[in-house]
Design an enzyme around this catalytic site. Structure first.
Site, PDB file in Angstrom:
ATOM      1  N   ASN A  13      53.330  16.276 -43.363  1.00 47.93           N
ATOM      2  CA  ASN A  13      52.572  15.246 -42.665  1.00 47.93           C
ATOM      3  C   ASN A  13      53.533  14.506 -41.750  1.00 47.93           C
ATOM      4  O   ASN A  13      54.313  13.665 -42.200  1.00 47.93           O
ATOM      5  CB  ASN A  13      51.934  14.290 -43.679  1.00 47.93           C
ATOM      6  CG  ASN A  13      51.235  13.111 -43.006  1.00 47.93           C
ATOM      7  OD1 ASN A  13      50.943  13.155 -41.813  1.00 47.93           O
ATOM      8  ND2 ASN A  13      50.976  12.067 -43.766  1.00 47.93           N
ATOM      9  N   TRP A  14      53.465  14.829 -40.468  1.00 44.62           N
ATOM     10  CA  TRP A  14      54.398  14.227 -39.522  1.00 44.62           C
ATOM     11  C   TRP A  14      54.104  12.755 -39.261  1.00 44.62           C
ATOM     12  O   TRP A  14      54.940  12.050 -38.702  1.00 44.62           O
ATOM     13  CB  TRP A  14      54.346  14.975 -38.186  1.00 44.62           C
ATOM     14  CG  TRP A  14      54.805  16.390 -38.225  1.00 44.62           C
ATOM     15  CD1 TRP A  14      55.252  17.102 -39.314  1.00 44.62           C
ATOM     16  CD2 TRP A  14      54.865  17.286 -37.109  1.00 44.62           C
ATOM     17  NE1 TRP A  14      55.583  18.385 -38.936  1.00 44.62           N
ATOM     18  CE2 TRP A  14      55.354  18.530 -37.589  1.00 44.62           C
ATOM     19  CE3 TRP A  14      54.547  17.177 -35.758  1.00 44.62           C
ATOM     20  CZ2 TRP A  14      55.530  19.637 -36.765  1.00 44.62           C
ATOM     21  CZ3 TRP A  14      54.722  18.273 -34.934  1.00 44.62           C
ATOM     22  CH2 TRP A  14      55.209  19.494 -35.429  1.00 44.62           C
ATOM     23  N   LYS A  15      52.901  12.297 -39.601  1.00 44.30           N
ATOM     24  CA  LYS A  15      52.456  10.948 -39.272  1.00 44.30           C
ATOM     25  C   LYS A  15      52.567  10.736 -37.753  1.00 44.30           C
ATOM     26  O   LYS A  15      52.415  11.686 -36.996  1.00 44.30           O
ATOM     27  CB  LYS A  15      53.223   9.903 -40.088  1.00 44.30           C
ATOM     28  CG  LYS A  15      53.147  10.207 -41.589  1.00 44.30           C
ATOM     29  CD  LYS A  15      53.674   9.099 -42.453  1.00 44.30           C
ATOM     30  CE  LYS A  15      53.567   9.473 -43.928  1.00 44.30           C
ATOM     31  NZ  LYS A  15      53.945   8.357 -44.826  1.00 44.30           N
ATOM     32  N   HIS A 101      44.303   9.243 -46.562  1.00 47.78           N
ATOM     33  CA  HIS A 101      45.703   8.886 -46.783  1.00 47.78           C
ATOM     34  C   HIS A 101      45.797   7.379 -47.001  1.00 47.78           C
ATOM     35  O   HIS A 101      45.033   6.601 -46.424  1.00 47.78           O
ATOM     36  CB  HIS A 101      46.546   9.303 -45.578  1.00 47.78           C
ATOM     37  CG  HIS A 101      48.024   9.230 -45.820  1.00 47.78           C
ATOM     38  ND1 HIS A 101      48.732   8.043 -45.764  1.00 47.78           N
ATOM     39  CD2 HIS A 101      48.927  10.184 -46.141  1.00 47.78           C
ATOM     40  CE1 HIS A 101      49.999   8.277 -46.032  1.00 47.78           C
ATOM     41  NE2 HIS A 101      50.148   9.565 -46.270  1.00 47.78           N
ATOM     42  N   GLU A 103      47.650   5.200 -45.921  1.00 46.33           N
ATOM     43  CA  GLU A 103      47.829   4.411 -44.703  1.00 46.33           C
ATOM     44  C   GLU A 103      46.500   4.211 -43.983  1.00 46.33           C
ATOM     45  O   GLU A 103      46.257   3.162 -43.379  1.00 46.33           O
ATOM     46  CB  GLU A 103      48.856   5.099 -43.799  1.00 46.33           C
ATOM     47  CG  GLU A 103      50.251   5.036 -44.384  1.00 46.33           C
ATOM     48  CD  GLU A 103      51.192   6.113 -43.875  1.00 46.33           C
ATOM     49  OE1 GLU A 103      52.334   6.159 -44.361  1.00 46.33           O
ATOM     50  OE2 GLU A 103      50.777   6.913 -43.002  1.00 46.33           O
ATOM     51  N   GLU A 172      49.247  10.555 -54.264  1.00 53.68           N
ATOM     52  CA  GLU A 172      50.337   9.881 -53.559  1.00 53.68           C
ATOM     53  C   GLU A 172      50.401   8.432 -54.023  1.00 53.68           C
ATOM     54  O   GLU A 172      49.668   7.581 -53.526  1.00 53.68           O
ATOM     55  CB  GLU A 172      50.129   9.961 -52.045  1.00 53.68           C
ATOM     56  CG  GLU A 172      48.680   9.742 -51.578  1.00 53.68           C
ATOM     57  CD  GLU A 172      48.604   9.258 -50.142  1.00 53.68           C
ATOM     58  OE1 GLU A 172      49.461   9.638 -49.352  1.00 53.68           O
ATOM     59  OE2 GLU A 172      47.692   8.480 -49.836  1.00 53.68           O
ATOM     60  N   GLY A 178      57.316   6.644 -48.400  1.00 52.79           N
ATOM     61  CA  GLY A 178      58.226   6.117 -47.403  1.00 52.79           C
ATOM     62  C   GLY A 178      59.178   5.061 -47.924  1.00 52.79           C
ATOM     63  O   GLY A 178      59.881   4.422 -47.148  1.00 52.79           O
ATOM     64  N   SER A 216      57.377  10.697 -51.369  1.00 50.78           N
ATOM     65  CA  SER A 216      58.828  10.858 -51.172  1.00 50.78           C
ATOM     66  C   SER A 216      59.383  12.109 -51.845  1.00 50.78           C
ATOM     67  O   SER A 216      60.490  12.104 -52.389  1.00 50.78           O
ATOM     68  CB  SER A 216      59.584   9.612 -51.655  1.00 50.78           C
ATOM     69  OG  SER A 216      59.242   8.485 -50.872  1.00 50.78           O
ATOM     70  N   GLY A 238      58.456  12.196 -44.652  1.00 51.17           N
ATOM     71  CA  GLY A 238      59.688  12.169 -43.876  1.00 51.17           C
ATOM     72  C   GLY A 238      60.461  13.474 -43.853  1.00 51.17           C
ATOM     73  O   GLY A 238      61.006  13.866 -42.816  1.00 51.17           O
TER      74      GLY A 238
END
Length: 254
Positions: A13-15, A101, A103, A172, A178, A216, A238
């Site tokens: 997941n590049w975000k 997600h 976020e 998650e 993160g 993570s 990441g």
């Protein structure tokens, strides 16, 4: 994971990261690495929507990596400025779409019902939704982890019914996204076992539903997490932006 279940899945997941040139470097770097050391798991890259057309081109003619989107609209079409429909994603060869997600839930106010509707739209378009569930640090410290993830998953099960075996679930823990903090393999397995039992109550083929860990996961802890009986892969943040790290996680999968 049983013999009848799907292979492990490692999804990056590049975000909201990478440029067009950086995206190409990431995709080509991963493809080169997998050409030299083929993966035994499924691999996907969930990229920013503006790059989907380019990524479709870079991934054409190979089967080692599938394209994924980071979100999908709950609506089929219409006056929803800025939204991207499942049918649009399908036009660009998208195989997976992340829904719910943390976020999106936190910053965009997505409810369990909205997440369930997004999963439904993805499924209707032949796209596999990666349904994210997870608790905040406050919820974990209050002993509400199982209650929270059960509630989040129950909404998706309720709306999608018999199609539930076509989804992917990603646990998650919000406190580990993160932050550099990671749930221990035992902590992650405990929640995955809860989710597996919940899915088993909803479908006789629950063992076919991949359960990913997304908090993570990196090159150093991937092997221990992926060795857990109910962890079927990872949703990688990441580390998916670094070719060597992402390839190391893929290599740790079985």
């Amino acid at each position: 994971m049983s013999e009848m279940s799907k292979k492990q899945l490692i999804a990056g997941n590049w975000k909201m990261n990478a440029s067009l040139a950086g995206s190409e470097a990431l995709v080509r770097g991963v493809l080169e690495g997998l050409a030299a050391a083929p993966a035994v798991c499924d691999v996907a890259m969930c990229v920013p929507a503006p790059y989907l057309a380019a990524v479709q081109g870079w991934l054409s003619g190979q089967t080692a990596v599938q394209a994924g989107a980071q979100d999908v609209s709950q609506h089929a079409s219409g006056a929803y400025t800025g939204e991207v429909s499942a049918d649009m994603l399908r036009d660009f060869g998208v195989r997976y779409a992340i829904v719910g997600h943390s976020e999106r839930r936190q910053y965009h106010g997505e409810t369990d019902e909205v997440v369930a509707a997004k999963a439904q739209r993805a499924l209707a378009a032949g796209i596999t939704p990666i349904v994210c569930v997870g608790e905040t640090l406050a919820e974990r410290e209050a002993g509400h982890t199982e209650e929270v993830v059960r509630r989040q998953l129950a909404a998706v099960v309720h709306v999608n019914g018999h199609c539930i075996t076509e989804i992917v679930v990603a646990y998650e823990p919000v406190w580990a996204i993160g932050t550099g903090k990671t749930a221990s393999p035992e902590q992650a397995q405990q929640v995955h076992a809860v989710l597996r039992a919940q899915l088993a109550a909803a479908s006789v083929h629950a063992d076919r539903i991949p359960l990913l860990y997304g908090g993570s996961m990196n090159a150093s802890n991937a092997a221990s997490l992926l060795a857990q009986p109910d962890i079927d892969g990872g949703l990688i943040g990441g580390a998916s932006l670094k070719v060597p790290d992402f390839l190391a996680i893929v290599a740790a999968a079985r």
